[in-house]
Design a protein around this motif. Structure first.
Motif, mmCIF file in Angstrom:
data_model
loop_
_atom_site.group_PDB
_atom_site.id
_atom_site.type_symbol
_atom_site.label_atom_id
_atom_site.label_comp_id
_atom_site.label_asym_id
_atom_site.label_seq_id
_atom_site.Cartn_x
_atom_site.Cartn_y
_atom_site.Cartn_z
ATOM 1 N N UNK A 1 0.766 -1.330 0.000
ATOM 2 C CA UNK A 1 0.012 0.118 -0.032
ATOM 3 C C UNK A 1 0.967 1.229 0.053
ATOM 4 N N UNK A 2 1.817 1.242 0.846
ATOM 5 C CA UNK A 2 3.068 2.374 0.856
ATOM 6 C C UNK A 2 3.381 2.707 -0.609
ATOM 7 N N UNK A 3 3.772 1.784 -1.166
ATOM 8 C CA UNK A 3 4.336 1.856 -2.517
ATOM 9 C C UNK A 3 3.403 2.481 -3.617
ATOM 10 N N UNK A 4 2.053 1.678 -3.467
ATOM 11 C CA UNK A 4 1.069 2.536 -4.391
ATOM 12 C C UNK A 4 0.791 3.705 -4.042
ATOM 13 N N UNK A 5 0.740 4.245 -2.910
ATOM 14 C CA UNK A 5 0.534 5.884 -2.455
ATOM 15 C C UNK A 5 1.964 6.669 -3.153
ATOM 16 N N UNK A 6 3.112 5.993 -2.669
ATOM 17 C CA UNK A 6 4.076 6.834 -2.997
ATOM 18 C C UNK A 6 4.520 7.083 -4.405
ATOM 19 N N UNK A 7 4.194 5.855 -5.212
ATOM 20 C CA UNK A 7 4.595 5.784 -6.707
ATOM 21 C C UNK A 7 5.741 5.124 -6.927
ATOM 22 N N UNK A 8 6.301 4.167 -5.869
ATOM 23 C CA UNK A 8 7.194 3.197 -6.011
ATOM 24 C C UNK A 8 6.774 1.929 -6.575
ATOM 25 N N UNK A 9 7.510 1.054 -7.467
ATOM 26 C CA UNK A 9 7.114 -0.322 -7.847
ATOM 27 C C UNK A 9 6.879 -1.007 -6.531
ATOM 28 N N UNK A 10 5.804 -1.801 -6.553
ATOM 29 C CA UNK A 10 5.463 -2.516 -5.214
ATOM 30 C C UNK A 10 6.343 -3.790 -5.236
ATOM 31 N N UNK A 11 6.371 -4.625 -6.002
ATOM 32 C CA UNK A 11 7.269 -5.739 -6.331
ATOM 33 C C UNK A 11 8.530 -5.341 -5.762
ATOM 34 N N UNK A 12 9.182 -4.547 -6.407
ATOM 35 C CA UNK A 12 10.324 -4.023 -6.207
ATOM 36 C C UNK A 12 10.660 -3.807 -4.717
ATOM 37 N N UNK A 13 9.617 -2.843 -4.364
ATOM 38 C CA UNK A 13 9.964 -2.478 -2.770
ATOM 39 C C UNK A 13 9.929 -3.671 -2.270
ATOM 40 N N UNK A 14 8.941 -4.627 -2.148
ATOM 41 C CA UNK A 14 8.830 -5.690 -1.244
ATOM 42 C C UNK A 14 10.137 -6.619 -1.416
ATOM 43 N N UNK A 15 10.481 -6.950 -2.513
ATOM 44 C CA UNK A 15 11.885 -7.712 -2.548
ATOM 45 C C UNK A 15 12.936 -6.858 -1.997
ATOM 46 N N UNK A 16 13.070 -5.516 -1.989
ATOM 47 C CA UNK A 16 14.112 -5.059 -1.461
ATOM 48 C C UNK A 16 14.053 -5.001 0.044
ATOM 49 N N UNK A 17 13.020 -4.723 0.617
ATOM 50 C CA UNK A 17 12.855 -4.685 2.052
ATOM 51 C C UNK A 17 13.157 -6.506 2.583
#
Length: 475
Positions: A352-368
């Protein structure tokens, strides 16, 4: 109506005011033209740190053995020897007298001045001086000096008067045309000084020169007048390759072209605050070691991003336990900013954070997930980050949108050692000089902002140039 004076100074900012005042004090009749409606230029939005070796204030605070040579060597070391040695030498030799002169004329410093500035690559000794109220304190000094020079009758100041064209006769600059309330006026002089700053107010010029968007924290009247006024003379602009963004400012929403330097800023310097967060691109991927000690490393990493934009991502535990990343807000203030400030986001999940901020969700989840595993293993295989205190697992999660910014421009018109503007073949053009940011900050600081080496050289060399031009008239 025409004016005839000895010296015309274009730009009433950091370099232009001391140049005009000194020339008038030394006997010249001076016309000072300013595009805006007030003195100061970029000083209005600058912290205006100064630096100088061998000042009276250093001696009073027990710094007894600093020298201009040591200052020179420090700047060369910090910048990787990417500066103009001739101009740097002049600047550091004049710096102590500049600091003392400002103090003699009423400038107040913070009690800790001089000190070692940790916000930039550091000097080996304490030679940074912070005006009590930043650039506003220097503007106050300038206003007094200008008023005194005007009273003598040797200085005339015209505001809202942008120069529109240099007048050239037989290859020599002999004056300027300028706009005065919609009317074109002509001023003639034996010397014209371009002290009209950089181009952090000119987004088109910035993108054309650097192939990057501009998020400016400068003033909108910094339009690159020195560049446009000298184009017809075949003058080269030098220093483009030295540009690096300053990291960085909280900017979000539909317009990221402007930011305010005075607004709350995240602490992204690891020498001031160890990072508990991760920094990711719009693709959700880390792009640098967040705790690397070098400011230049971070600037280069952000410069490699096409949009100069990244996101600082963290969780509720970091917000609760870590030192505040935005000191002015603290934890409660940051929570309150989420959803109201266009660059601050919060959501219960990373997706949800990624969607709000305009970050790729799958990329952010994999990075974290990868980062959290590195915390468990105690080793960051991707960037060799050392400080990894906690995993990022506790919602809500937060993201700050950060943009690389520009307060100054590092490119400017080419000059010789006497600050005479030179043509494309390297020959000086009679009658025209440039000083301050008009010659590009890179001349004094390369790609790296050395503490005090933006404002101090402007004042020092502006004043020295004014002295040379003023005494030449008097003699």
């Amino acid at each position: 109506m025409n004016d005839t004076v000895d010296v015309i100074v274009i730009g009433a900012g950091t370099a232009g005011v001391p140049c005009a005042v000194q020339a008038a004090q030394d006997g010249a009749r001076v016309l000072l033209l300013e595009r805006s409606d007030k003195l100061g230029g970029t000083l209005e939005v600058s912290g205006a740190d100064l630096s100088g070796a061998g000042t009276r204030r250093q001696r009073e605070h027990g710094v007894l053995h600093d020298t201009p040579q040591a200052h020179f060597e420090d700047v060369v070391r910090i910048t990787g020897d990417t500066v103009r040695h001739d101009l740097l030498r002049q600047s550091v030799d004049l710096a102590a007298s500049t600091v003392d002169w400002l103090e003699d004329n009423g400038l107040k410093f913070t009690d800790r001045s001089p000190f070692i500035m940790m916000g930039h690559e550091t000097y080996a000794t304490a030679r940074t001086y912070k005006p009590l109220h930043g650039g506003a304190s220097i503007i106050e000094v300038f206003e007094t000096l200008v008023a005194e020079a005007v009273r003598t009758g040797r200085l005339t100041v015209r505001f809202n008067a942008p120069a529109t064209q240099l007048l050239v006769e037989d290859g020599r600059v002999v004056g300027v045309e300028y706009d005065d309330d919609g009317q074109t006026r002509v001023a003639r002089a034996s010397s014209v000084v371009l002290a009209c700053g950089g181009y952090v107010g000119n987004h088109e010029m910035f993108r054309a020169r650097h192939q990057r968007p501009l998020t400016s924290v400068g003033v909108p009247t910094s339009l690159g007048d020195a560049v446009t006024l000298t184009e017809s003379l075949g003058v080269r602009v030098v220093g483009d390759e030295r540009y690096l963004p300053t990291v960085g400012a909280l900017v979000g929403g539909p317009d990221t072209s402007w930011a305010r330097w005075a607004d709350p800023r995240p602490v992204l310097n690891s020498s001031l605050r160890s990072p508990w967060e991760v920094h990711v691109t719009r693709a959700g991927r880390r792009f640098a070691s967040e705790d690397h000690p070098s400011l230049t490393y971070r600037q280069e990493a952000v410069h490699a991003l096409e949009d100069l934009t990244f996101f600082v991502v963290f969780d509720e535990r970091v917000l609760r336990e870590a030192p505040p990343i935005v000191r002015e807000w603290g934890a409660d203030g940051l929570r309150a900013a989420a959803g109201s400030h266009p660059a601050v986001f919060s959501a219960s999940t990373l997706e949800e954070l990624a969607e709000q901020a305009g970050i790729d969700p799958s990329g952010l989840s994999a990075t974290i997930a990868e980062y959290n595993q590195a915390v468990v293993e105690g080793h960051d295989a991707r960037f060799n980050r050392r400080f990894m205190p906690v995993q990022l697992t506790e919602g809500p999660f937060y993201a700050l949108e950060i943009h690389g910014i520009a307060l100054d421009t590092f490119a400017g018109v080419e000059v010789d050692s006497s600050l005479r503007v030179v043509s494309g073949d390297g020959a000086p053009i009679d009658g025209v000089y440039a000083v301050g940011e008009a010659i590009g900050a890179a001349a004094m600081t390369g790609s790296v902002v050395c503490s005090g080496m933006l404002v101090t050289p402007c004042i020092s060399l502006g004043r020295e140039l004014g002295h040379r031009l003023g005494t030449a008239v008097a003699s």
